[in-house]
Design an enzyme around this catalytic site. Sequence first.
Site, PDB file in Angstrom:
ATOM      1  N   PHE A  74      -5.498   6.035   4.579  1.00 49.06           N
ATOM      2  CA  PHE A  74      -6.669   5.276   5.058  1.00 49.06           C
ATOM      3  C   PHE A  74      -6.976   5.724   6.499  1.00 49.06           C
ATOM      4  CE2 PHE A  74      -4.008   2.637   2.306  1.00 49.06           C
ATOM      5  CZ  PHE A  74      -4.879   2.315   1.277  1.00 49.06           C
ATOM      6  N   ASP A  82      -7.652  10.140   2.998  1.00 53.19           N
ATOM      7  CA  ASP A  82      -8.714   9.135   2.924  1.00 53.19           C
ATOM      8  C   ASP A  82      -9.544   9.424   1.679  1.00 53.19           C
ATOM      9  OD1 ASP A  82     -10.050   7.029   5.153  1.00 53.19           O
ATOM     10  OD2 ASP A  82     -11.428   7.714   3.592  1.00 53.19           O
ATOM     11  N   ASN A 127      -7.075   9.160  -3.220  1.00 58.49           N
ATOM     12  CA  ASN A 127      -6.950   7.713  -3.362  1.00 58.49           C
ATOM     13  C   ASN A 127      -5.505   7.341  -3.028  1.00 58.49           C
ATOM     14  OD1 ASN A 127      -6.544   5.065  -4.226  1.00 58.49           O
ATOM     15  ND2 ASN A 127      -8.038   5.273  -5.882  1.00 58.49           N
ATOM     16  N   ASP A 134      -3.575   2.029   7.206  1.00 60.46           N
ATOM     17  CA  ASP A 134      -4.602   1.203   7.876  1.00 60.46           C
ATOM     18  C   ASP A 134      -5.779   0.962   6.926  1.00 60.46           C
ATOM     19  OD1 ASP A 134      -6.148  -0.157   9.687  1.00 60.46           O
ATOM     20  OD2 ASP A 134      -6.680   1.599  10.888  1.00 60.46           O
ATOM     21  N   CYS A 179      -6.752  -5.730   8.524  1.00 57.30           N
ATOM     22  CA  CYS A 179      -7.901  -6.275   9.262  1.00 57.30           C
ATOM     23  C   CYS A 179      -8.613  -7.352   8.455  1.00 57.30           C
ATOM     24  CB  CYS A 179      -8.867  -5.156   9.635  1.00 57.30           C
ATOM     25  SG  CYS A 179      -9.487  -4.247   8.235  1.00 57.30           S
TER      26      CYS A 179
HETATM   27  N1  SAH Z   1      -7.280   4.188  10.762  1.00 55.10           N
HETATM   28  C1  SAH Z   1      -8.712   4.310  10.955  1.00 55.10           C
HETATM   29  C2  SAH Z   1      -9.531   3.236  10.262  1.00 55.10           C
HETATM   30  C3  SAH Z   1      -9.366   3.169   8.773  1.00 55.10           C
HETATM   31  S1  SAH Z   1     -10.685   2.330   7.988  1.00 55.10           S
HETATM   32  C4  SAH Z   1      -9.033   4.310  12.436  1.00 55.10           C
HETATM   33  O1  SAH Z   1      -8.168   3.946  13.240  1.00 55.10           O
HETATM   34  O2  SAH Z   1     -10.137   4.670  12.777  1.00 55.10           O
HETATM   35  C5  SAH Z   1     -10.201   2.350   6.324  1.00 55.10           C
HETATM   36  C6  SAH Z   1     -10.382   3.670   5.606  1.00 55.10           C
HETATM   37  O3  SAH Z   1      -9.812   3.553   4.311  1.00 55.10           O
HETATM   38  C7  SAH Z   1     -11.825   4.103   5.371  1.00 55.10           C
HETATM   39  O4  SAH Z   1     -12.040   5.348   5.980  1.00 55.10           O
HETATM   40  C8  SAH Z   1     -11.969   4.233   3.841  1.00 55.10           C
HETATM   41  O5  SAH Z   1     -12.717   5.374   3.438  1.00 55.10           O
HETATM   42  C9  SAH Z   1     -10.522   4.393   3.428  1.00 55.10           C
HETATM   43  N2  SAH Z   1     -10.191   3.996   2.052  1.00 55.10           N
HETATM   44  C10 SAH Z   1     -10.625   2.920   1.347  1.00 55.10           C
HETATM   45  N3  SAH Z   1     -10.029   2.864   0.126  1.00 55.10           N
HETATM   46  C11 SAH Z   1      -9.184   3.916   0.068  1.00 55.10           C
HETATM   47  C12 SAH Z   1      -8.262   4.403  -0.909  1.00 55.10           C
HETATM   48  N4  SAH Z   1      -8.092   3.768  -2.077  1.00 55.10           N
HETATM   49  N5  SAH Z   1      -7.532   5.505  -0.620  1.00 55.10           N
HETATM   50  C13 SAH Z   1      -7.688   6.150   0.555  1.00 55.10           C
HETATM   51  N6  SAH Z   1      -8.534   5.750   1.515  1.00 55.10           N
HETATM   52  C14 SAH Z   1      -9.272   4.637   1.286  1.00 55.10           C
END
Ligand code: SAH
Length: 390
Positions: free
Chosen positions: A223, A245, A273, A294, A334
């Site tokens: 993420f 991501d 994913n 995250d 969050c």
């Molecule tokens: N760590 C980042 C913020 C993450 S926001 C920072 O500090 O800026 C959450 C992210 O999770 C988003 O970019 C979204 O595209 C991703 N996301 C959502 N579902 C997901 C999944 N199943 N697998 C991987 N990434 C995912």
Amino acid sequence: MQKVILKRKIAPRIANGHPWVFGNEVDKTDENIQPGDIVEVQTHDQKFLGKGYFNPQSQIVVRLLTRDKQDEVNEAFFQKRLQECWNYRQKLGYTENCRLVFGEADYMPQLIIDKFNDYFVLQTLTLGMDKWKPAIVKALQTIFSPKGIYERNDVPVRELEGLPQVKGFLSEPFDTKIIIEENGLKFHVDLDQGQKTGYFLDQRDNRRAIQHFVKGADVLGAFTYTGTFEIHAAHYGAKSVLGLDISANAVEQANRNAALNGLENIVRFEVANAFDVLKQWSREGRQYDVVMLDPPAFTKSRETIQKAITGYKEINLRGMKLVKPGGFLVTSSCTNLVNADLFLQTIDMAAKDARRRIRQVTFQAQASDHPIIRGLDMTQYLKFLIVQVL
Ligand code: SAH
């Protein structure tokens, strides 16, 4: 001024600091109050409680802007408030980037303004606040003489207020692809296409919290969005960093951010994913010194809290299994509705199921430009936990 009079039992909650008045808490209102009007809120026996904006179309019919009877809500009011917000951030050491206005925590309900050096991104999430957009823009112009102001009101919650989703310039047009600096690193920020306001300022201090134990480590991040934690890890001396991501856009920008900092040989990002991949890799027995998670908010409604908890448990269980004995898990949440206790309990359950002991290194919230009003749950949303996984 138009008045909204509360039912007898409601006043104490509002008097004790809560800024929201729900529709079913109102005894009577003056006739002819228009949506978005400034109203005076009074107790059942007509004592002054505060002034706020009114919207009968929302479940929350009034949100208070002030508890000072002398305050007139006008252009000068917004100018003064924004200046106070900036003074507060400056006192805390912010110079370039910060959340300048954090809604209810700054007594500016549902107004978000992020400052990215000379650029400002604004969200007015309610009708009552949206009406004051020209005053807010004028105040920004006066205080900061910015290079640009952009509106990211492309958020579904506005529809609950009868507002359209919109985004665009609130100043002369400018290039919305900018570069910001944080903790000595550079990041591309796309104010128009990025998530939310373009960049998550709330994790600034938490990104620094990883600096010692990532030295020499093999790190996995999931993420990752534009790769902030992972690029910090590489900068702090990690041996290798892989970030995942689900969004191809985010991954592309994260790889550009790695290159922008000359760290592309250490950190790379891939589209995946995280739920699937972490499961598969833990089955295959892959191991990392540090795993960082995250995920986005898993729910915004009380009905689906359980689903969110299941999501956190699942992802943290997988994450822990991928950590070498003695390594570290860095994990965030969050989701506003999953409070700190609930989040920690979920992590404990994950550890139990993963058959690992965990030792808490630190437990933090969002950075101080997103202040928390004690007793006002909606201002306390980010949970950031580091544990050693034994
Ligand atoms: N760590 C980042 C913020 C993450 S926001 C920072 O500090 O800026 C959450 C992210 O999770 C988003 O970019 C979204 O595209 C991703 N996301 C959502 N579902 C997901 C999944 N199943 N697998 C991987 N990434 C995912």
